[in-house]
Write an enzyme that holds these catalytic residues in place. Structure first.
Site, mmCIF file in Angstrom:
data_model
loop_
_atom_site.group_PDB
_atom_site.id
_atom_site.type_symbol
_atom_site.label_atom_id
_atom_site.label_comp_id
_atom_site.label_asym_id
_atom_site.label_seq_id
_atom_site.Cartn_x
_atom_site.Cartn_y
_atom_site.Cartn_z
ATOM 1 N N GLY A 160 47.992 45.845 60.624
ATOM 2 C CA GLY A 160 46.654 46.167 61.103
ATOM 3 C C GLY A 160 46.078 47.396 60.411
ATOM 4 O O GLY A 160 44.888 47.443 60.089
ATOM 5 N N THR A 161 46.915 48.393 60.181
ATOM 6 C CA THR A 161 46.430 49.624 59.542
ATOM 7 C C THR A 161 45.876 49.324 58.166
ATOM 8 O O THR A 161 44.796 49.799 57.787
ATOM 9 C CB THR A 161 47.587 50.655 59.449
ATOM 10 O OG1 THR A 161 48.057 50.921 60.773
ATOM 11 C CG2 THR A 161 47.130 51.944 58.790
ATOM 12 N N ASN B 18 43.080 50.380 72.421
ATOM 13 C CA ASN B 18 44.525 50.287 72.590
ATOM 14 C C ASN B 18 45.048 51.161 73.725
ATOM 15 O O ASN B 18 46.092 50.872 74.295
ATOM 16 C CB ASN B 18 45.241 50.681 71.288
ATOM 17 C CG ASN B 18 44.654 51.910 70.655
ATOM 18 O OD1 ASN B 18 43.485 51.926 70.259
ATOM 19 N ND2 ASN B 18 45.436 52.959 70.577
ATOM 20 N N GLN C 36 44.131 44.763 69.213
ATOM 21 C CA GLN C 36 44.540 44.672 70.623
ATOM 22 C C GLN C 36 43.889 43.494 71.339
ATOM 23 O O GLN C 36 44.456 42.956 72.287
ATOM 24 C CB GLN C 36 44.215 45.978 71.355
ATOM 25 C CG GLN C 36 45.034 47.174 70.889
ATOM 26 C CD GLN C 36 46.513 47.078 71.256
ATOM 27 O OE1 GLN C 36 46.916 46.333 72.146
ATOM 28 N NE2 GLN C 36 47.348 47.827 70.553
ATOM 29 N N SER D 120 46.841 42.064 63.759
ATOM 30 C CA SER D 120 48.190 42.503 63.416
ATOM 31 C C SER D 120 49.195 41.582 64.107
ATOM 32 O O SER D 120 49.043 41.288 65.301
ATOM 33 C CB SER D 120 48.382 43.951 63.887
ATOM 34 O OG SER D 120 49.716 44.340 63.715
ATOM 35 N N ALA D 121 50.216 41.153 63.360
ATOM 36 C CA ALA D 121 51.150 40.151 63.896
ATOM 37 C C ALA D 121 51.986 40.682 65.061
ATOM 38 O O ALA D 121 52.225 39.972 66.041
ATOM 39 C CB ALA D 121 52.071 39.660 62.779
ATOM 40 N N HIS D 122 52.435 41.947 64.957
ATOM 41 C CA HIS D 122 53.452 42.386 65.935
ATOM 42 C C HIS D 122 52.900 42.626 67.330
ATOM 43 O O HIS D 122 53.661 42.818 68.268
ATOM 44 C CB HIS D 122 54.222 43.607 65.412
ATOM 45 C CG HIS D 122 53.483 44.904 65.395
ATOM 46 N ND1 HIS D 122 53.761 45.917 66.270
ATOM 47 C CD2 HIS D 122 52.509 45.369 64.597
ATOM 48 C CE1 HIS D 122 52.987 46.957 65.995
ATOM 49 N NE2 HIS D 122 52.207 46.633 64.981
ATOM 50 N N THR E 14 53.199 40.394 45.297
ATOM 51 C CA THR E 14 53.810 39.141 45.744
ATOM 52 C C THR E 14 53.721 39.032 47.256
ATOM 53 O O THR E 14 54.041 39.971 47.980
ATOM 54 C CB THR E 14 55.282 39.087 45.276
ATOM 55 O OG1 THR E 14 55.285 39.241 43.857
ATOM 56 C CG2 THR E 14 55.936 37.765 45.649
ATOM 57 N N CYS F 119 51.197 56.024 68.575
ATOM 58 C CA CYS F 119 51.061 56.766 67.324
ATOM 59 C C CYS F 119 50.921 58.253 67.575
ATOM 60 O O CYS F 119 51.224 59.055 66.718
ATOM 61 C CB CYS F 119 49.872 56.253 66.544
ATOM 62 S SG CYS F 119 49.926 54.484 66.418
HETATM 63 N N1 PLP Z 1 44.457 49.120 65.525
HETATM 64 C C1 PLP Z 1 44.810 49.151 66.822
HETATM 65 C C2 PLP Z 1 43.751 49.043 67.863
HETATM 66 C C3 PLP Z 1 46.153 49.279 67.181
HETATM 67 O O1 PLP Z 1 46.489 49.329 68.482
HETATM 68 C C4 PLP Z 1 47.124 49.376 66.164
HETATM 69 C C5 PLP Z 1 48.552 49.578 66.497
HETATM 70 O O2 PLP Z 1 48.885 50.258 67.444
HETATM 71 C C6 PLP Z 1 46.701 49.322 64.822
HETATM 72 C C7 PLP Z 1 45.364 49.182 64.555
HETATM 73 C C8 PLP Z 1 47.665 49.397 63.700
HETATM 74 O O3 PLP Z 1 48.311 48.165 63.493
HETATM 75 P P1 PLP Z 1 49.692 48.111 62.698
HETATM 76 O O4 PLP Z 1 50.733 48.714 63.579
HETATM 77 O O5 PLP Z 1 49.923 46.646 62.448
HETATM 78 O O6 PLP Z 1 49.495 48.863 61.420
#
Ligand code: PLP
Length: 384
Positions: free
Chosen positions: A73-74, A152, A180, A200-202, A238, A326
């Site tokens: 996601g970042t 989040n 989210q 974001s997958a996780h 890749t 974070c």
């Molecule tokens: N954006 C939001 C709203 C999130 O909650 C998060 C992760 O906590 C991210 C972005 C970042 O995603 P990733 O952990 O896949 O880099």
């Protein structure tokens, strides 16, 4: 008799779903080809990547060519914000005050790199962006407006449909961080005219370190890294075939189960909220009157030491988070709560409980039986 620990930090990350893991395994073992290779190993990997792209695109209502796989996601957020800022280096960049750092820090970096101004739009006491202020800024023709679909930390859902409509009318690119919201709200790019959208997958039971950026056809974007022509040159390197497969499978399952899961988890969250309110009368529920994600409960507990609350819960076997993962580890008040108008003192002792697929009613009752005593103990230390 020891009891199992209780995981209530699904907004930080969710466990990998069995189905995603099983779908990924062949691409980590026998089918190891490089999707750019022309031989059979390469073709097999390419077919899996194409299939994953088709499936993720179908889930969000996009065309497959509009899906760019990323390293999470970042990276998707950076690609959207910086990618747009580099296309229009003179233009301002706009975001809300409660964006994840993946957007907030990137907006500031974009302004530093291009020399253009940036605007951080405030939110109301419920954590909802002051949309009129966003609309006023559209006159300045920003390179991008970025507002997250759902926050989040407190779960507040933003008026994404209206923001996307107004940006479209003004001819301004609109990005939403749906990391989210995805899998918890109906997130469809064929229904909402966003230009760019990150997932974001996780967060939905896929692997960590994998994500995607939806880039609507016609949206200009500068790449951030250079190399080969993978992912239409926007994300050279890749491809992570197993990761893309895991994301697609987890996304399909999350969207398939979404309505039933959100009803069940919303009821459990409400039970947790009501139980905590009853046991701790001065507890403050953040974003209480906003439309919130069904899975999130963010509370402030006056008088308990901010830095001690999450470790104390952990000792009791309860995994929660102090604001967002974070920024955990610091006892600084959360910038999201400060932006919502809670002063540092109130904002500091906050806890986010986030529920997910495996959360049970029995776990919620155990949390309710444990948290009030932990809070009482911390308060007695604080006042000693
Ligand atoms: N954006 C939001 C709203 C999130 O909650 C998060 C992760 O906590 C991210 C972005 C970042 O995603 P990733 O952990 O896949 O880099």
């Amino acid at each position: 008799m020891p009891t199992d620990p209780i995981y209530l930090d699904y907004s930080a990350t969710a466990p990998l779903r069995r189905e995603a893991r099983e779908a990924m395994l062949p691409y980590m073992e026998g089918c190891f080809g490089n999707p750019s290779s022309l031989h059979r190993w390469g073709r097999e990997a390419r077919a899996a990547l194409d299939d994953a792209r088709d499936r993720l695109a179908a889930v969000i209502g996009a065309a497959p060519s509009e899906v760019v796989f990323t390293r999470g996601g970042t990276e998707a957020d950076n690609m959207a914000v910086l990618g747009r800022a580099h296309c229009m280096p003179q233009a301002p960049v706009v975001c809300s005050a409660i964006e994840h750092k993946a957007v907030l820090a990137t907006v500031k970096a974009a302004a530093r790199l291009t020399g253009a101004p940036f605007h951080v739009v405030p939110v109301d006491g419920d954590g909802v962006v002051r949309e009129e202020q966003v609309y006023a800024l559209l006159e300045e023709k920003p390179s991008v407006v970025s507002v997250m679909w759902a926050n989040n930390e407190v779960g507040a859902v933003q008026p994404i449909e209206r923001l996307a409509d107004r940006c479209k009318e003004a001819g301004v690119s609109f990005h939403t961080d749906a990391v989210q919201a995805f899998g918890k709200l109906p997130v469809r790019v064929d229904e909402v005219p966003v230009s760019l959208l990150s997932v974001s997958a996780h967060k939905v039971g896929g692997p960590r370190g994998v994500g995607a950026l939806f880039v609507r056809k016609g949206t200009r974007l500068h790449p951030l890294i250079y190399g080969g022509s993978q992912e239409r040159g926007l994300r050279p390197g890749t491809e992570d075939v197993a990761g893309a497969v895991g994301l697609a499978v987890a996304a399909e399952l999350a969207v398939r189960d979404r309505e039933a899961d959100m009803v069940r988890l919303g009821a459990l969250r409400d039970r947790l909220e009501a139980g905590l309110r009853a046991a701790i009368p001065d507890l403050v529920v953040n974003a209480a009157t906003a439309k919130r994600l069904a899975t999130v409960l963010s509370v402030c507990i006056p008088g308990a030491d901010a830095g001690a609350l999450i470790p104390a819960l952990d000792l009791e076997g309860i995994a929660a988070s102090g604001g967002s993962a974070c920024s955990s580890g610091s006892s600084e008040p959360s910038y999201v709560l400060v932006a919502m108008g809670l002063d540092g003192q109130v904002a500091a002792p906050s806890a986010r409980f986030s529920l997910g697929k495996e959360t049970t009613a029995e776990e919620i009752e155990r949390v309710l039986a444990t948290v009030p005593a932990v809070v009482e103990r911390l308060r007695s230390f604080a006042s000693a």
